[in-house]
Design a protein around this motif. Sequence first.
Motif, PDB file in Angstrom:
ATOM      1  N   GLN A 173      39.597  40.717  37.634  1.00 41.53           N
ATOM      2  CA  GLN A 173      39.709  39.354  37.105  1.00 41.53           C
ATOM      3  C   GLN A 173      40.564  39.350  35.834  1.00 41.53           C
ATOM      4  OE1 GLN A 173      37.053  40.777  38.329  1.00 41.53           O
ATOM      5  NE2 GLN A 173      35.670  39.325  39.319  1.00 41.53           N
TER       6      GLN A 173
ATOM      7  N   PHE B 135      44.351  27.786  37.457  1.00 42.00           N
ATOM      8  CA  PHE B 135      42.931  28.166  37.512  1.00 42.00           C
ATOM      9  C   PHE B 135      42.700  28.844  38.860  1.00 42.00           C
ATOM     10  CE2 PHE B 135      40.620  25.715  34.123  1.00 42.00           C
ATOM     11  CZ  PHE B 135      41.728  25.155  33.528  1.00 42.00           C
TER      12      PHE B 135
ATOM     13  N   PRO C 140      42.156  30.891  33.600  1.00 39.09           N
ATOM     14  CA  PRO C 140      40.831  31.393  33.965  1.00 39.09           C
ATOM     15  C   PRO C 140      40.804  31.950  35.391  1.00 39.09           C
ATOM     16  CG  PRO C 140      40.671  29.217  32.959  1.00 39.09           C
ATOM     17  CD  PRO C 140      42.123  29.461  33.237  1.00 39.09           C
ATOM     18  N   VAL C 141      40.004  32.979  35.586  1.00 40.10           N
ATOM     19  CA  VAL C 141      39.768  33.563  36.923  1.00 40.10           C
ATOM     20  C   VAL C 141      38.253  33.665  37.036  1.00 40.10           C
ATOM     21  CG1 VAL C 141      40.174  35.537  38.433  1.00 40.10           C
ATOM     22  CG2 VAL C 141      41.903  34.895  36.756  1.00 40.10           C
ATOM     23  N   GLU C 142      37.645  32.760  37.778  1.00 39.83           N
ATOM     24  CA  GLU C 142      36.186  32.629  37.686  1.00 39.83           C
ATOM     25  C   GLU C 142      35.522  32.461  39.048  1.00 39.83           C
ATOM     26  OE1 GLU C 142      35.826  29.272  35.061  1.00 39.83           O
ATOM     27  OE2 GLU C 142      36.484  30.439  33.332  1.00 39.83           O
ATOM     28  N   PRO C 143      34.273  32.963  39.135  1.00 41.24           N
ATOM     29  CA  PRO C 143      33.523  32.745  40.378  1.00 41.24           C
ATOM     30  C   PRO C 143      33.000  31.322  40.434  1.00 41.24           C
ATOM     31  CG  PRO C 143      32.163  33.899  38.788  1.00 41.24           C
ATOM     32  CD  PRO C 143      33.514  33.728  38.140  1.00 41.24           C
ATOM     33  N   CYS C 144      32.855  30.810  41.624  1.00 44.16           N
ATOM     34  CA  CYS C 144      32.325  29.459  41.783  1.00 44.16           C
ATOM     35  C   CYS C 144      31.357  29.471  42.972  1.00 44.16           C
ATOM     36  CB  CYS C 144      33.470  28.485  42.041  1.00 44.16           C
ATOM     37  SG  CYS C 144      32.927  26.800  42.292  1.00 44.16           S
ATOM     38  N   PRO C 145      30.095  29.150  42.728  1.00 40.75           N
ATOM     39  CA  PRO C 145      29.155  29.150  43.857  1.00 40.75           C
ATOM     40  C   PRO C 145      29.470  28.011  44.823  1.00 40.75           C
ATOM     41  CG  PRO C 145      28.016  28.999  41.729  1.00 40.75           C
ATOM     42  CD  PRO C 145      29.465  28.763  41.464  1.00 40.75           C
TER      43      PRO C 145
ATOM     44  N   TYR D  34      39.736  30.256  41.269  1.00 36.80           N
ATOM     45  CA  TYR D  34      38.308  30.337  41.534  1.00 36.80           C
ATOM     46  C   TYR D  34      38.104  31.104  42.828  1.00 36.80           C
ATOM     47  CZ  TYR D  34      38.152  26.499  38.203  1.00 36.80           C
ATOM     48  OH  TYR D  34      38.313  25.723  37.089  1.00 36.80           O
TER      49      TYR D  34
END
Lengths: 185, 191
Positions: free
Chosen positions: B47, B83, B57-62, B85
């Motif tokens: 990430q 962004f 941003p490099v982010e997890p997303c449920p 995800y």
Amino acid sequence: MTWPQADADRLSHLFDLAQRATEADLAALSLADQQEVASLRRLLDLIDTAWQAPEAAVDRVNALFLRKLAAEEPHHPWVQGSVVYTLGELIRASGAAPESLPEPVYAQLAQDPTPVEQLLEPEMRSRAAGLAAQRAAMPRALISDFVLWLNRLVANLVQPAGPAQQGLVFPRRQGHRQRGPKHDK
Amino acid sequence: MISDTQLGAIEQAADEARQHVRDHLAAYGCTLDDNYSCLFDPDITLQAAVGLITGGPVEPCPNLIRRDERLAGVLEWVGITPFIYYEAYDLVVRQRFSIAHELGHFRLHAQQREHCQCAHAAVDPQDSDDEPLATAPRFEREADAFAAAFLMPQALLRADVAQFGRCVAFLAARYQVSEPAMRRRLRRLGL
């Protein structure tokens, strides 16, 4: 289990009423239906209360909303956040740093004089933030957390409303967790 | 199919991206062995490596869903900020491939600045060792080829096969990719 069609239609109707009907609408129902609607409302309230959005999801929606608002209504009070001029000011304005950052590193970064404009473009950001991280003696293992956190902070920045104004605006954020001393559990 | 010329360009783009990560990390005083991929460094997450390149941003997303479709990853633009995800509930190997796939869109297709919403079937298909369907959009196949080249660098993989042999399970675990992804990569490289 299959429901008789009439029961399914009735439940669907009551569910609809539980979400939308006014008290006046409910008064026209039979007592049994009124009680059932009340039960459904209690159940929906319980679900609403139990539902918690992950913090990252809340932050993301909040940031996207504020950016859109800032673009469309730059004078809106919700986007009149702190004007920041340096990396240190940005970090202080954010109020929340990764918990993994040791206090001395955070304290050093919070005073860093790097102009915030140098953080906008990824190449320049790495050069500027990399030097700041080295000045703060950031351990190698924390670089990943710091990079991702800084990317998120910079993504929240918006241009100030006035064309001649320097610095960038870090939007005021409601109810955001503040970095503070760790408490023993 | 993607032509050999295009594949060569994608391999080069992936090599340049990894070099880019090394350059960024050098600014942090973080040196990496030139002969070794930064992707194996336990201190530097994928990430963060991708975040260094994109700047976003490099982010997890449920439950990553767009337009009622469950997705493996998305690349979305807010102004000039990309962004990325990825699905928080996917296996780590799939998450890594999804992140690299979105980086592929960023490196190969970013000039359009269009949102890329990538379904599971388009990213590292798990139920097949075959290449992504020819009917899949071309830019999805290109991003998948980029992800494979980024996560499984050709020179390193060739050296590993020579040293350790062609054990797909071992190599997949070493490169933190799925076994189907490793099989596809080995076949594409003629190994």
